[in-house]
Design a protein around this motif. Structure first.
Motif, PDB file in Angstrom:
ATOM      1  N   GLN A   5       0.837  -1.210   0.000  1.00 34.31           N
ATOM      2  CA  GLN A   5       0.000   0.000   0.000  1.00 34.31           C
ATOM      3  C   GLN A   5       0.869   1.256   0.000  1.00 34.31           C
ATOM      4  N   ILE A   6       1.962   1.184   0.741  1.00 37.31           N
ATOM      5  CA  ILE A   6       2.896   2.320   0.791  1.00 37.31           C
ATOM      6  C   ILE A   6       3.509   2.533  -0.599  1.00 37.31           C
ATOM      7  N   GLU A   7       3.925   1.427  -1.207  1.00 41.09           N
ATOM      8  CA  GLU A   7       4.504   1.507  -2.551  1.00 41.09           C
ATOM      9  C   GLU A   7       3.513   2.091  -3.554  1.00 41.09           C
ATOM     10  N   ARG A   8       2.254   1.670  -3.426  1.00 44.79           N
ATOM     11  CA  ARG A   8       1.234   2.118  -4.375  1.00 44.79           C
ATOM     12  C   ARG A   8       0.993   3.632  -4.256  1.00 44.79           C
ATOM     13  N   ALA A   9       0.902   4.115  -3.001  1.00 49.61           N
ATOM     14  CA  ALA A   9       0.705   5.556  -2.786  1.00 49.61           C
ATOM     15  C   ALA A   9       1.906   6.333  -3.321  1.00 49.61           C
ATOM     16  N   ALA A  10       3.106   5.813  -3.055  1.00 51.27           N
ATOM     17  CA  ALA A  10       4.330   6.494  -3.507  1.00 51.27           C
ATOM     18  C   ALA A  10       4.402   6.508  -5.031  1.00 51.27           C
ATOM     19  N   ARG A  11       3.989   5.410  -5.644  1.00 40.64           N
ATOM     20  CA  ARG A  11       4.003   5.334  -7.109  1.00 40.64           C
ATOM     21  C   ARG A  11       3.054   6.377  -7.694  1.00 40.64           C
ATOM     22  N   TYR A  12       1.869   6.495  -7.092  1.00 38.00           N
ATOM     23  CA  TYR A  12       0.886   7.480  -7.534  1.00 38.00           C
ATOM     24  C   TYR A  12       1.484   8.888  -7.473  1.00 38.00           C
ATOM     25  N   LEU A  13       2.179   9.175  -6.383  1.00 38.19           N
ATOM     26  CA  LEU A  13       2.745  10.509  -6.201  1.00 38.19           C
ATOM     27  C   LEU A  13       3.927  10.736  -7.139  1.00 38.19           C
ATOM     28  N   ASN A  14       4.737   9.721  -7.334  1.00 36.58           N
ATOM     29  CA  ASN A  14       5.909   9.854  -8.204  1.00 36.58           C
ATOM     30  C   ASN A  14       5.529  10.164  -9.643  1.00 36.58           C
ATOM     31  N   GLU A  15       4.328   9.709 -10.041  1.00 38.77           N
ATOM     32  CA  GLU A  15       3.871  10.010 -11.399  1.00 38.77           C
ATOM     33  C   GLU A  15       3.531  11.486 -11.574  1.00 38.77           C
ATOM     34  N   ARG A  16       3.305  12.156 -10.461  1.00 42.98           N
ATOM     35  CA  ARG A  16       2.915  13.565 -10.519  1.00 42.98           C
ATOM     36  C   ARG A  16       4.046  14.520 -10.153  1.00 42.98           C
ATOM     37  N   PHE A  17       5.121  13.975  -9.684  1.00 41.44           N
ATOM     38  CA  PHE A  17       6.231  14.808  -9.240  1.00 41.44           C
ATOM     39  C   PHE A  17       7.525  14.143  -9.648  1.00 41.44           C
ATOM     40  N   THR A  18       8.318  14.847 -10.458  1.00 40.12           N
ATOM     41  CA  THR A  18       9.471  14.195 -11.060  1.00 40.12           C
ATOM     42  C   THR A  18      10.708  14.223 -10.162  1.00 40.12           C
ATOM     43  N   LYS A  19      10.855  15.293  -9.372  1.00 40.67           N
ATOM     44  CA  LYS A  19      12.056  15.391  -8.544  1.00 40.67           C
ATOM     45  C   LYS A  19      11.867  14.646  -7.224  1.00 40.67           C
ATOM     46  N   THR A  20      12.967  14.294  -6.600  1.00 38.67           N
ATOM     47  CA  THR A  20      12.909  13.580  -5.327  1.00 38.67           C
ATOM     48  C   THR A  20      13.036  14.560  -4.163  1.00 38.67           C
ATOM     49  N   PRO A  21      12.008  14.671  -3.327  1.00 39.17           N
ATOM     50  CA  PRO A  21      12.125  15.557  -2.165  1.00 39.17           C
ATOM     51  C   PRO A  21      13.005  14.922  -1.101  1.00 39.17           C
ATOM     52  N   LYS A  22      13.996  15.657  -0.639  1.00 46.57           N
ATOM     53  CA  LYS A  22      14.888  15.151   0.410  1.00 46.57           C
ATOM     54  C   LYS A  22      14.346  15.498   1.799  1.00 46.57           C
ATOM     55  N   ILE A  23      13.506  16.551   1.839  1.00 45.00           N
ATOM     56  CA  ILE A  23      12.985  17.033   3.122  1.00 45.00           C
ATOM     57  C   ILE A  23      11.464  16.904   3.133  1.00 45.00           C
ATOM     58  N   GLY A  24      10.943  16.315   4.191  1.00 45.65           N
ATOM     59  CA  GLY A  24       9.502  16.255   4.398  1.00 45.65           C
ATOM     60  C   GLY A  24       9.120  17.185   5.528  1.00 45.65           C
TER      61      GLY A  24
END
Ligand code: 6GU
Length: 270
Positions: A5-24
């Motif tokens: 489920q975590i992977e699926r949510a992350a995949r959904y978000l990665n499709e909408r955002f190309t760069k990798t956020p280092k800070i949350g």
């Protein structure tokens, strides 16, 4: 939550955002305005993200905001999930798991908290040095998935020494007065009785709140570094001779908002 489920949510978000956020960033009550300062923002409402909980309390917009802040790539939670709203710890901490999966290495958690230390005053900012989990549970209870972290995580540096040091230096540099102290996480939604506030003080607490502890436990489980900043929105019960109200909490946060914003932005920059 299952890793899938975590992977699926992350995949959904990665499709909408190309760069990798280092800070949350997790933005607490009244502090969500910081997300409005994010440049070229990509905003994703929680209800669009697979398995994400949906927030209920007013003053919480309920979206993830990606983009640039002080020259860094960040992802911010504008509105968080509280245990007192009825979400279990799994739901409360799911966004932190997803952030980790997105590549976040540093988590900055913010909250509004009541002052327990009698030398504090409403409007102070406090670097969280440590916490006491008084929420009657732990988000890691249950089978441990070693892909997410160890069975018995070390909590001796729940709040990174390096990041605390950095936060202190920056406060000095930009002349912001900042306290340091131990955050006691209670469930809420009641504010504490005066006796409970005395208990928190005897235990070594400097501030009380209703959030943060579960998210930080999960962040540490996943190996993220954590910085916590509390906005002391009011003194806890029994210290001043006046009742507490959520309105007061929001009013004070509004007053220190400008200070808080410039402080966190300066920290992110460094
Ligand atoms: Cl006095 N207590 C708790 N638990 N949370 C708070 C607070 C007090 N003031 C703001 N948030």
């Amino acid at each position: 939550m299952k890793y899938e489920q975590i992977e699926r949510a992350a995949r959904y978000l990665n499709e909408r955002f190309t760069k990798t956020p280092k800070i949350g960033l997790i933005l607490g009550s009244g502090l969500g305005v910081l997300a409005d300062e994010i440049e070229e923002p990509v905003k994703i409402p929680y209800n669009e993200i697979p398995d994400f909980p949906v927030s209920t309390v007013e003053g919480h917009a309920g979206q993830l905001v990606y983009g640039g802040l002080s020259g860094q790539e960040v992802v911010a939670m504008q509105g968080r999930f509280h245990f007192y709203e009825g979400y279990d710890f799994d739901k409360v901490t799911f966004p932190v798991r997803v952030m980790k999966e997105l590549g976040v290495e540093i988590l900055i958690v913010t909250n509004a908290a009541g002052g327990v230390n009698e030398s504090f005053k409403a409007g102070d900012l406090m670097i969280i040095t440590d916490h006491i989990n008084n929420m009657g549970g732990n988000p890691l209870i249950g089978p441990n998935d070693s892909r997410m972290g160890p069975r018995f995580p070390d909590m001796s540096e729940a709040y990174s020494r390096d990041l605390r040091q950095l936060a202190k230096e920056i406060a000095g540099k930009i002349s912001i007065n900042v306290q340091e102290g131990v955050y006691v996480g209670n469930t809420g939604p009641t504010y504490e009785t005066p006796a409970e506030v005395r208990l928190a003080r005897v235990l070594g607490g400097d501030a009380v709140g209703m959030s943060t502890v579960p998210e930080v436990i999960v962040a540490r489980h996943g190996g993220m570094k954590v910085l916590g900043i509390s906005c002391i929105s009011n003194m806890a019960a029994g210290i001043l001779d006046q009742p507490l109200s959520h309105d007061e909490v929001m009013e004070t946060t509004e007053l220190v908002r400008a200070n808080f914003l410039s402080y966190v932005k300066e920290i992110v920059k460094s």
